[in-house]
Structure formats: structure tokens, C-alpha cells
Design a protein around this motif. Structure first.
Motif, PDB file in Angstrom:
ATOM      1  N   MET A  22      -1.688  62.533  60.132  1.00  0.00           N
ATOM      2  CA  MET A  22      -1.820  63.062  61.475  1.00  0.00           C
ATOM      3  C   MET A  22      -0.949  62.370  62.514  1.00  0.00           C
ATOM      4  N   THR A  23      -0.575  61.181  62.187  1.00  0.00           N
ATOM      5  CA  THR A  23       0.636  60.639  62.932  1.00  0.00           C
ATOM      6  C   THR A  23       1.891  61.365  62.925  1.00  0.00           C
ATOM      7  N   VAL A  24       2.190  61.728  61.530  1.00  0.00           N
ATOM      8  CA  VAL A  24       3.404  62.502  61.393  1.00  0.00           C
ATOM      9  C   VAL A  24       3.196  63.991  62.424  1.00  0.00           C
ATOM     10  N   LYS A  25       1.918  64.462  62.257  1.00  0.00           N
ATOM     11  CA  LYS A  25       1.828  65.547  62.930  1.00  0.00           C
ATOM     12  C   LYS A  25       2.082  65.565  64.360  1.00  0.00           C
ATOM     13  N   ASN A  26       1.795  64.405  65.042  1.00  0.00           N
ATOM     14  CA  ASN A  26       1.771  64.234  66.517  1.00  0.00           C
ATOM     15  C   ASN A  26       3.333  63.628  66.667  1.00  0.00           C
ATOM     16  N   ARG A  27       4.218  63.539  65.860  1.00  0.00           N
ATOM     17  CA  ARG A  27       5.183  62.870  66.130  1.00  0.00           C
ATOM     18  C   ARG A  27       6.392  63.561  67.203  1.00  0.00           C
ATOM     19  N   GLN A  28       7.162  62.561  67.642  1.00  0.00           N
ATOM     20  CA  GLN A  28       8.290  63.329  68.900  1.00  0.00           C
ATOM     21  C   GLN A  28       9.455  63.210  68.145  1.00  0.00           C
ATOM     22  N   GLU A  29       9.576  62.493  67.023  1.00  0.00           N
ATOM     23  CA  GLU A  29      10.717  62.482  66.422  1.00  0.00           C
ATOM     24  C   GLU A  29      10.809  63.536  65.146  1.00  0.00           C
ATOM     25  N   PRO A  30      11.594  64.427  65.326  1.00  0.00           N
ATOM     26  CA  PRO A  30      11.582  65.574  64.221  1.00  0.00           C
ATOM     27  C   PRO A  30      12.022  65.204  63.016  1.00  0.00           C
ATOM     28  N   ILE A  31      12.933  64.336  62.559  1.00  0.00           N
ATOM     29  CA  ILE A  31      13.365  64.017  61.167  1.00  0.00           C
ATOM     30  C   ILE A  31      12.316  62.631  60.843  1.00  0.00           C
ATOM     31  N   LEU A  32      12.078  63.052  59.635  1.00  0.00           N
ATOM     32  CA  LEU A  32      11.049  61.928  58.878  1.00  0.00           C
ATOM     33  C   LEU A  32      12.354  61.291  58.052  1.00  0.00           C
ATOM     34  N   TYR A  33      12.218  59.751  58.735  1.00  0.00           N
ATOM     35  CA  TYR A  33      12.914  58.780  57.874  1.00  0.00           C
ATOM     36  C   TYR A  33      12.613  58.466  56.654  1.00  0.00           C
ATOM     37  N   VAL A  34      13.491  58.142  55.615  1.00  0.00           N
ATOM     38  CA  VAL A  34      13.144  58.087  54.288  1.00  0.00           C
ATOM     39  C   VAL A  34      11.812  57.056  54.047  1.00  0.00           C
ATOM     40  N   SER A  35      11.672  56.141  54.981  1.00  0.00           N
ATOM     41  CA  SER A  35      10.346  55.137  54.892  1.00  0.00           C
ATOM     42  C   SER A  35       9.201  55.859  55.054  1.00  0.00           C
ATOM     43  N   VAL A  36       9.069  56.896  56.042  1.00  0.00           N
ATOM     44  CA  VAL A  36       7.980  57.739  56.038  1.00  0.00           C
ATOM     45  C   VAL A  36       7.892  58.545  54.973  1.00  0.00           C
ATOM     46  N   TRP A  37       8.620  58.930  54.328  1.00  0.00           N
ATOM     47  CA  TRP A  37       8.482  60.037  53.081  1.00  0.00           C
ATOM     48  C   TRP A  37       7.866  58.845  51.956  1.00  0.00           C
ATOM     49  N   TYR A  38       8.327  57.512  51.754  1.00  0.00           N
ATOM     50  CA  TYR A  38       7.852  56.867  50.886  1.00  0.00           C
ATOM     51  C   TYR A  38       6.445  56.674  51.072  1.00  0.00           C
ATOM     52  N   VAL A  39       5.984  56.222  52.281  1.00  0.00           N
ATOM     53  CA  VAL A  39       4.594  55.862  52.672  1.00  0.00           C
ATOM     54  C   VAL A  39       3.747  56.809  52.226  1.00  0.00           C
ATOM     55  N   LEU A  40       4.076  58.152  52.778  1.00  0.00           N
ATOM     56  CA  LEU A  40       2.985  59.171  52.629  1.00  0.00           C
ATOM     57  C   LEU A  40       2.716  59.611  50.993  1.00  0.00           C
ATOM     58  N   ALA A  41       4.151  59.623  50.266  1.00  0.00           N
ATOM     59  CA  ALA A  41       3.899  59.662  48.964  1.00  0.00           C
ATOM     60  C   ALA A  41       3.073  58.703  48.123  1.00  0.00           C
ATOM     61  N   GLY A  42       3.458  57.483  48.622  1.00  0.00           N
ATOM     62  CA  GLY A  42       2.697  56.531  47.861  1.00  0.00           C
ATOM     63  C   GLY A  42       1.185  56.531  48.042  1.00  0.00           C
ATOM     64  N   THR A  43       0.611  56.877  49.137  1.00  0.00           N
ATOM     65  CA  THR A  43      -0.612  56.816  49.452  1.00  0.00           C
ATOM     66  C   THR A  43      -1.415  58.035  48.917  1.00  0.00           C
ATOM     67  N   ILE A  44      -0.812  59.137  49.101  1.00  0.00           N
ATOM     68  CA  ILE A  44      -1.595  60.149  48.599  1.00  0.00           C
ATOM     69  C   ILE A  44      -1.334  60.393  47.052  1.00  0.00           C
ATOM     70  N   LEU A  45      -0.323  59.947  46.403  1.00  0.00           N
ATOM     71  CA  LEU A  45      -0.211  59.982  45.205  1.00  0.00           C
ATOM     72  C   LEU A  45      -1.028  59.114  44.421  1.00  0.00           C
ATOM     73  N   THR A  46      -1.486  57.665  45.240  1.00  0.00           N
ATOM     74  CA  THR A  46      -2.201  56.828  44.545  1.00  0.00           C
ATOM     75  C   THR A  46      -3.693  57.205  44.722  1.00  0.00           C
ATOM     76  N   ALA A  47      -3.928  57.919  45.698  1.00  0.00           N
ATOM     77  CA  ALA A  47      -5.423  58.287  45.829  1.00  0.00           C
ATOM     78  C   ALA A  47      -5.787  59.377  44.793  1.00  0.00           C
ATOM     79  N   CYS A  48      -4.622  60.206  44.298  1.00  0.00           N
ATOM     80  CA  CYS A  48      -4.817  61.358  43.202  1.00  0.00           C
ATOM     81  C   CYS A  48      -4.719  60.616  42.073  1.00  0.00           C
ATOM     82  N   THR A  49      -4.019  59.718  41.675  1.00  0.00           N
ATOM     83  CA  THR A  49      -3.723  59.032  40.304  1.00  0.00           C
ATOM     84  C   THR A  49      -4.888  58.155  40.163  1.00  0.00           C
TER      85      THR A  49
END
Lengths: 456, 86
Positions: free
Chosen positions: A148-175
Motif C-alpha cells: 500500500m505504501t508502494v501504491k501511494n508512492r510519489q517516486e515512479p521507479i521502484l529502487y531494487v531494495s523495494v523489489w527485494y523487500v516486497l518479494a521477501g515478505t510475500i514469498l515467505t508468507a506463501c512458502t
């Protein structure tokens, strides 16, 4: 500019909550590690004390290190830098604080149930169903807050750290949900070899798809900032991210090369374990080239020092991991203390170091004043580093002795006296790590709540 | 049977990954990579250090003593185990 002001005004309550969680549970987790190591030296020490027999202490140590110390430490940093990278505020501090509370209740529940003997008896998946549900819920809440923070962002480009955090949290919830077989609350398991395959699919991913992405995220934020230099290549970082997602998700069966699982699955696991060199080197080349010629800046910042050391340990643990997946190597290194050494380089040396680095880098920013004591943080750095390297050396030696004995058909009772001295050294080093955790907790609490800094 | 779980996981995972990758491609996440390199650097400046008090210095020395004592105890355990417990 308005967004920057908004970001600066953020109370960072969630980040502070996870920082305190990490610092506190590091003490408890390392104490259980020390207790377990001591019991291996003197098995009669806790005789007839049911709650702290080795079979209960070991899973408590492992789960607390994973979910009590390292993950909250990395999440604390993430809750600080995600809004900043997106030029907005965290979606909900209230939801974040609620998540911290749920997280800590789950940890207390984990300790209490494991001590009471309630376990599902599967390595890294010992927690019983109600705790499993709380863990999945906590990760889902973290992911929801971030997305939801990503959805409200003002910076259009997702820096690589954002990619990693999103993937890490959702993949862990599923795994976590899949690996703990949460649709079977009574056993938390399938039956037979199928369960082993699923368990080790989860067992490896809970490190590889949680600690690795979150640690990479923290390193990608802290190192450029500490060096005051742009990232060497954002394209390379994204290449490493997608390679990690493709390769890391199905290498767990390399834990089962010596059991009757389908050969095709073993081949996939071995090939992708070796292919892990691609995302690992993409990450390391990027970080090290960013820091090239700027090691003075790294040394000057205790947080960056922890993080950079963690990246060096990542190199060692990853190369080791790729080689350990080869069947000929594994004949000697599997089912003994070599693996324990490997796990300590990975979880303490890599992810633990980066978690501490993330904490020490962000805490002055969270509190609005310098770290309480740079000296104590430096002292903790050396204690953790010496302890971790010491673990690696003694447990690797003990593992090679055990592995060769196993290969030569020697009986266990003849081997145990040979490795006793290494167990003693390991317990001594464990005391050092525990002491460092106490110092770290004190330093972090004083940094967050104290009024003045100490002598540095 | 483990196949249904794996096939389901792989299918769902692959689908989500492809959807996210497509979204990233369409929204220009892979463009302007030069600017992306500088994103962590746009932030508030670090705060200057505050002065230390005498009490805090004494406290730190005390903690240092405790930590050194812990290290000493570690060394003593090792020495005893290696040389005197035979």
C-alpha cells in the motif's frame, strides 16, 4: 519537496518497534544457542529439566534467531527506508505497530510451546499450527503495509531494495504456509518422503527467500548512502533480483540427495544451486564496485561496516553452498557439523551482520540523535566477527572429522571424544556472542530512549 | 503425492512473477536506470553528534569491564577444558 517534509515528519514507530524486537530477541536467541552448545559439552547439565533439554532448546534457538533477531532487524531498516525510497509516508504506522505486537506474541508463544514440548517435529517447521497462523498473518500484514505504501508512492521507479523487500515478505508468507502444511492443523505434515521434499523446499526457502532478499535490500540502501555514491549499476541489481527469484525457489532438494527422491528433482536442485552464482555475483559485484575506493567511508560508519562485512560473508557462504550441493562433496560434508558451520556463516555472518548493520545505520535517524555509544557498537562488531569466524573454523573441523568417520563406517561413540574439544571451543564462542547481544541491546535501548550520547 | 502441491506452487508463482514482470515492463521500471542509481542518496542529512557526559563515560567503562570479564571467562573455560580437565 512536500513529500520530503512528510517523510521527515514520520514517527517511525514501526521501525523502532522492530529494532527493539530484534535487539531483545537476539539476547534470548543467543542464550538458547549458548545453552544448547553447553549441553553438547555436558549433556547431564540439564538432566531431568524437561523444558530445556537439547531437543527443545535447539529449535527454540533456530526459530528465535530466524524470526526473533535477524528478520525483525532487517524489517526495522526496511520500515525506515521503504517510505524514503518511495518519497511518501508508510501506509499505516498503526498497522505496523499492530504487526510488531502480533510478531512478539508469536515469539513468546513459540518459546512457551517449544519449551512445553509442543512441536510438529519438522526441522525449521517445529512451530505448532496456531503459531504458524500468527507468523503467516504477521508477514501478510507487513506485505500489505509495504504494497500500500508502494501504491501511494510519489517516486515512479521502484529502487531494487523495494523489489527485494516486497518479494521477501510475500514469498515467505506463501512458502511458510505451504512448507508448514497449514491445511493440516493436527500434524502440519504430509506423509513419508513427500513430506521430506516439501519440508526442505520450505527449509531452504525460509532462508533463501526471506533473509537473502531482505539482507540484499538493506545492503543496496546502506552502502550507497554510507559511501555517498550512486549504486554501480541498477540494471545489474535488477538482473540479480530476477535471477534470484527464478533460481532460488526450487533448490531445497539438495538437502535430500542421499534419500530416494526423484532424480529429476535432484538434478534441478543441484543445477540451480550452482546457478546461484549468477544472482550472488551480480549482487556482490554491484555492492563492491559501489564501495570501490570508498572503504574509508564504510569504516567510518559502524552500520555500513557491519553491512559490508555481511556481504563478504555472503560470498563465502554462497560459494560454499553451491559446492555443497555437489553429490561428491556432500558425501563428506552432509549430516555433520560442517552444515552447522555453513548455517552460522549464512545466518549470523551474512544476514545477522547485515541486520545489525541496518539497525546501527538507521537508529540514529530513527531517534534523531547519534548512536549512544559507537565504542560499544564497535566492540559488538568485533565480538560477533571473532565469534562467527571461530564457529566456522571449529565446526568445519569437527564436521570434517565426523564426515570422514561417517564415510569410513566408524561408530559414533568413537568419534564423539575426537570432536569434544571443538564443542568446548564452540560453547566458549557462544558465550562471546551472547555477551555481544547484551551489549547491543543496551546500546540500542539507550540510543532510542536516552537523552545524551556516550563517549566514543 | 507431492506433485499437486508443487505444480500448484510453480504455476501460481510463475503466473504472479510473469504478471509482475509485465507490470514492471509496462510502467517503465526498466527505463531511466541511471536516475535509479541515485535514489538512495536523496534523503535527509545526518545529525551532528551530541556531547558526552562524564556519567556516560563512566558507564561505558563499566560495560567495557563487564564485556572484558565475559571474554576472560570465555578464555578461562577454554584454558581449563584444553589443559586442566584431562
Amino acid at each position: 519537496m512536500a513529500a520530503e517534509t512528510q517523510t521527515l515528519e514520520s514517527p517511525n514507530t514501526t521501525a523502532k518497534g522492530f529494532a527493539l524486537t530484534s535487539a531483545f530477541w537476539m539476547m534470548i536467541a543467543t542464550f538458547f544457542g549458548l545453552l544448547g552448545a553447553t549441553e553438547l559439552v555436558a549433556p547431564d547439565l540439564t538432566e531431568n529439566i524437561g523444558g530445556i533439554v537439547f531437543g527443545r532448546v535447539r529449535p527454540t534457538h533456530v526459530n528465535l534467531v530466524l524470526f526473533g533477531f535477524v528478520t525483525p532487524g532487517l524489517l526495522s531498516a526496511a520500515f525506515y527506508f521503504i517510505p524514503r525510497l518511495l518519497r511518501t509516508r508508510l501506509f499505516s504506522e498503526r498497522l505496523g505497530v499492530f504487526t510488531v505486537v502480533v510478531w512478539n506474541i508469536a515469539l513468546v508463544g513459540a518459546v512457551a510451546t517449544l519449551a512445553a514440548g509442543f512441536t510438529q517435529g519438522r526441522e525449521y517447521a517445529e512451530l505448532i499450527w496456531p503459531i504458524d497462523i500468527m507468523v503467516v498473518a504477521a508477514f501478510s500484514l507487513v506485505f500489505y503495509n509495504f504494497i500500500m505504501t508502494v501504491k501511494n508512492r510519489q517516486e515512479p521507479i521502484l529502487y531494487v531494495s523495494v523489489w527485494y523487500v516486497l518479494a521477501g515478505t510475500i514469498l515467505t508468507a506463501c512458502t511458510f504456509a505451504l512448507g508448514n502444511v497449514i491445511w493440516k492443523p493436527d500434524s502440519g505434515a504430509l506423509v513419508g518422503i513427500h513430506d521430506a521434499i516439501l519440508l526442505w523446499f520450505y527449509g531452504h526457502n525460509v532462508f533463501g527467500l526471506l533473509l537473502t532478499p531482505l539482507s540484499a535490500a538493506v545492503a543496496y540502501y546502506v552502502i550507497p548512502r554510507a559511501c555517498r555514491a550512486p549504486l554501480y549499476s541498477h540494471t545489474l541489481s535488477l538482473l540479480g533480483f530476477w535471477a534470484l527469484i527464478v533460481v532460488y525457489t526450487h533448490i531445497g532438494t539438495h538437502h535430500l540427495l542421499q534419500v530416494p527422491v526423484p532424480t529429476w528433482l535432484k538434478v534441478v536442485a543441484i543445477v540451480d544451486s550452482v546457478a546461484m552464482v549468477i544472482p550472488v555475483m551480480a549482487f556482490l559485484i554491484n555492492i563492491w564496485y559501489t564501495a570501490k575506493g570508498r572503504l574509508g567511508e564504510i569504516h567510518a560508519d559502524i552500520g555500513a561496516k557491519f553491512v559490508f562485512t555481511g556481504t563478504i560473508m555472503y560470498f563465502f557462504v554462497s560459494i560454499q553452498g553451491s559446492l555443497m550441493a555437489l553429490p561428491d562433496v556432500q558425501r563428506v560434508t552432509h549430516f555433520n557439523n560442517w552444515v552447522v558451520a555453513h548455517a552460522h556463516i549464512g545466518v549470523l555472518g551474512f544476514a545477522g551482520m547485515i541486520a545489525l548493520g541496518g539497525l546501527y545505520y538507521t537508529i540514529p535517524k530513527l531517534s534523531g540523535k547519534p548512536l549512544y555509544s559507537r565504542f560499544l557498537a564497535d566492540f559488538q562488531y568485533w565480538m560477533v566477527l571473532i565469534g562467527m569466524v571461530g564457529f566456522t573454523v571449529v565446526l568445519t573441523i569437527a564436521g570434517l572429522i565426523q564426515g570422514n568417520a561417517w564415510l569410513n563406517g566408524e561408530t559414533v561413540y568413537r568419534v564423539l571424544p575426537e570432536i569434544h574439544v571443538y564443542y568446548v571451543v564452540r560453547a566458549g564462542l557462544g558465550l562471546m556472542i551472547f555477551s555481544s547481544a547484551v551489549l547491543g541491546f543496551y546500546n540500542i535501548v539507550r540510543s532510542l530512549f536516552g537523552k545524551t550520547g556516550a563517549s566514543s | 503425492m507431492y506433485y499437486p502441491y508443487f505444480i500448484a506452487y510453480i504455476t501460481i508463482g510463475l503466473t504472479i512473477s510473469l504478471v509482475v514482470f509485465y507490470w514492471a515492463f509496462k510502467t517503465g521500471q526498466f527505463t531511466d536506470q541511471q536516475r535509479a542509481r541515485f535514489l538512495p542518496l536523496r534523503d535527509d542529512a545526518d545529525h551532528p553528534p551530541v556531547k558526552a557526559t562524564r556519567f556516560n563515560r563512566i558507564e561505558i567503562y563499566g560495560l567495557f569491564f563487564l564485556a572484558a570479564a565475559g571474554l576472560g571467562a570465555t578464555a578461562a573455560v577454554l584454558t581449563f577444558a584444553l589443559y586442566f580437565s584431562k
